[in-house]
Enzyme design. Structure first.
Site, mmCIF file in Angstrom:
data_model
loop_
_atom_site.group_PDB
_atom_site.id
_atom_site.type_symbol
_atom_site.label_atom_id
_atom_site.label_comp_id
_atom_site.label_asym_id
_atom_site.label_seq_id
_atom_site.Cartn_x
_atom_site.Cartn_y
_atom_site.Cartn_z
ATOM 1 N N CYS A 14 -24.552 -29.483 -97.599
ATOM 2 C CA CYS A 14 -23.668 -30.538 -97.892
ATOM 3 C C CYS A 14 -23.593 -31.220 -96.596
ATOM 4 O O CYS A 14 -23.867 -30.764 -95.535
ATOM 5 C CB CYS A 14 -22.431 -29.938 -98.246
ATOM 6 S SG CYS A 14 -22.424 -29.176 -99.977
ATOM 7 N N GLY A 39 -27.612 -33.648 -98.172
ATOM 8 C CA GLY A 39 -27.433 -33.201 -99.735
ATOM 9 C C GLY A 39 -27.790 -34.179 -100.688
ATOM 10 O O GLY A 39 -27.285 -35.428 -100.509
ATOM 11 N N ASN A 110 -18.904 -27.910 -96.294
ATOM 12 C CA ASN A 110 -20.403 -27.965 -95.980
ATOM 13 C C ASN A 110 -20.359 -26.242 -95.387
ATOM 14 O O ASN A 110 -19.805 -25.996 -94.390
ATOM 15 C CB ASN A 110 -20.744 -28.706 -94.751
ATOM 16 C CG ASN A 110 -22.208 -28.463 -94.124
ATOM 17 O OD1 ASN A 110 -22.465 -28.839 -93.096
ATOM 18 N ND2 ASN A 110 -22.912 -27.940 -95.093
ATOM 19 N N GLY A 111 -21.297 -25.510 -96.040
ATOM 20 C CA GLY A 111 -21.345 -24.182 -95.710
ATOM 21 C C GLY A 111 -21.655 -23.357 -96.786
ATOM 22 O O GLY A 111 -22.017 -23.781 -97.865
ATOM 23 N N TYR A 250 -34.262 -29.278 -87.404
ATOM 24 C CA TYR A 250 -34.312 -30.187 -88.392
ATOM 25 C C TYR A 250 -33.573 -30.650 -89.083
ATOM 26 O O TYR A 250 -33.556 -31.805 -89.583
ATOM 27 C CB TYR A 250 -35.473 -29.085 -89.529
ATOM 28 C CG TYR A 250 -35.625 -29.865 -90.874
ATOM 29 C CD1 TYR A 250 -36.719 -30.742 -90.948
ATOM 30 C CD2 TYR A 250 -34.899 -29.424 -91.990
ATOM 31 C CE1 TYR A 250 -36.893 -31.427 -91.910
ATOM 32 C CE2 TYR A 250 -35.165 -30.156 -93.297
ATOM 33 C CZ TYR A 250 -36.396 -31.091 -93.115
ATOM 34 O OH TYR A 250 -36.624 -31.732 -94.520
ATOM 35 N N ASP A 351 -45.298 -30.168 -85.745
ATOM 36 C CA ASP A 351 -44.320 -30.025 -87.082
ATOM 37 C C ASP A 351 -43.110 -29.266 -86.639
ATOM 38 O O ASP A 351 -43.137 -28.523 -85.397
ATOM 39 C CB ASP A 351 -44.880 -29.201 -88.262
ATOM 40 C CG ASP A 351 -44.349 -29.956 -89.367
ATOM 41 O OD1 ASP A 351 -43.277 -30.775 -89.495
ATOM 42 O OD2 ASP A 351 -44.785 -29.550 -90.508
#
Ligand code: SF4
Length: 465
Positions: A14, A39, A110-111, A250, A351
């Protein structure tokens, strides 16, 4: 095979935002656009102007807020959701509201909570039952059940009940609260706006609102924003800090600032470490766009290999359209990426990470077709060997390619001439962190102590099976 099983990369759960400023609802929705990468399943916003207003739905922010929703007021919060817990249905779209004897509270989270079943049992003792399967709703209900005559007191009680990760924004009439869990596992930042203040998962949201980042909210810190601005409102007891290292690798946007450093610079440093640890003779280095590009720049710096363009990304192929039948991945990757002519050059492809390893082979095939003579893959993360239980959806233990193959085996599987990962120590040098203040569990299997009981139970269950 589900859409999730075919995801090209890991996903965060999120993104959250809170705004105190004129026309806060519009600003919160704009901020959600900047946090869209955190999200994509659903989006929602709530405002307060003497009454609460809430609008939420399934899909990207631009879809949920196509027509101008009625979100008046100077107090707002917003929530983008991707589910790692609970399913992708409208009932699970955030934010969640709860009516309490202190008034209404709206929660953006968020979590991921690892003790959700126990929390449901606890809440049922108070006669409360969630209407959704989202763990974020449990937090809203816990704040209703909590004793205490102030929101900080209730947050302290709530923190004593929950295990897992949470960065929260609460809207309680004409006040906002920002809270990070005691580990500080997920990010949350404070920002100054031209006419107000904001809280957001990533500081990149502030610049879209014409503002600037002020600082990170500290692990376990409770910040209150009222008419006079932000002020400290308490500290949750903290035994161990464990900020998610994957945010640097990322998840966060390169233009976000975390721990005082732009994420792009951290990724570049990871690439520099990778170059020191695993140099190779080659003619050109480039990244898998966009998340491998910063590390590729760093790799080029320490190895002296020229950095350039190699892969071109079709920006109109979105995640939401990628839901293929098995076997179509190669064609989808060719829709997503094109290769420039390589003219027989030896190339280094950087990458950000390898999860299942199923996207690299089609990219390497593209580069072979474009006449690359050698392809050396360098990965700006250590091998991922364990799943995440703290809010990042990556894969199950058995799906992770690093549990199946070593570097040589992976290189053969994806068709590369060589494949190497940055070490955990190299990663820590680049992020200027340590094993004691960062979570590295998906690489090392050492989960934060605060979810140790949950991990021990899971391991017992796995042995029993
Ligand atoms: S297990 Fe990995 S992805 Fe999950 S919080 Fe820890 S470092 Fe981040």
């Amino acid at each position: 095979m589900t859409a999730k099983a075919l995801d090209l990369k890991v996903r965060d759960e999120c993104g959250v935002i809170g705004v105190y400023a004129p026309d806060a609802g519009t600003l919160a929705v704009l901020g959600l656009q900047a946090l869209q990468h955190r999200g994509q399943e659903s989006a929602g916003a709530a405002t307060y102007d003497g009454s609460f207003h809430i609008h939420k739905g399934m899909g990207l922010v631009e879809k949920v807020f196509t027509s101008q929703p009625d979100l008046p007021g100077s107090w707002a919060l917003g929530h983008n959701r991707y589910s790692t817990c609970g399913s992708s249905v409208e009932a699970n779209a955030g934010p969640f509201e709860s009516d309490t004897d202190l008034g209404r509270v709206v929660v953006a989270h968020n979590g991921n909570l690892v003790n959700a079943p126990q929390l449901k049992s606890l809440l049922s003792g108070y006669g409360l039952a969630p209407a959704s399967t989202s763990d974020s709703e449990l937090l809203a209900l816990l704040l209703r059940a909590a004793p205490g005559h102030s929101w900080p007191d209730r947050l302290q009680w709530m923190a004593g009940q929950v295990q897992g990760s949470y960065s929260l924004v609460l809207l309680v009439a004409d006040r906002l609260y920002g809270v990070r869990d005691p580990m500080g596992n997920r990010p949350l930042a404070l920002g100054r706006l031209p006419d107000g203040w904001a809280l957001a998962s990533e500081s990149c949201a502030f610049s879209l609102l014409g503002g600037r980042p002020v600082r990170d909210i500290h692990p376990g810190e409770i910040v209150e924003i009222d008419f006079s601005g932000p002020k400290p409102a308490g500290q949750l007891q903290s035994k161990q800090h464990a900020f998610c290292a994957f945010e640097y690798i990322y998840i966060a946007r390169p233009d976000a600032i975390i721990g005082g450093r732009p994420v792009h610079s951290v990724r570049r440093s990871i690439g520099e470490e990778l170059g020191r640890e695993h140099p190779v003779a080659a003619d050109l280095v480039f990244g898998v766009p966009d998340s491998g590009t910063s590390a590729a720049l760093g790799y080029a710096t320490t190895t002296g290999i020229p950095f350039g363009e190699g892969l071109i990304k079709n920006r109109y192929i979105g995640r939401t359209f990628i839901n293929p039948a098995q076997g179509e991945r190669e064609r989808l990757l060719r829709m997503k990426f094109g290769a420039l002519p390589m003219h027989g050059r030896r190339v280094v492809l950087v990458d950000d990470s390898i999860v299942r390893g199923n996207t690299l082979r089609p990219i390497i095939n593209l580069l072979r077709d474009a006449d690359a003579s050698e392809i050396h893959v360098r990965i700006a993360a250590p091998p991922i060997k364990e799943p995440c239980f703290l809010g990042v959806d990556m894969a199950t233990h058995d799906e992770l390619i690093a549990n199946d193959l070593d570097e040589q085996g992976m290189a053969e599987r994806v068709g590369a001439d060589s494949l190497r990962f940055v070490s955990v120590d190299g990663l820590l040098r680049a992020i200027r962190g340590s094993r004691d203040d960062h979570c590295l569990a998906c690489f090392t299997g050492r989960y934060p102590e605060s979810i140790g009981g949950f991990i021990a139970n899971r391991r017992r269950e796995e042995v029993a099976v």
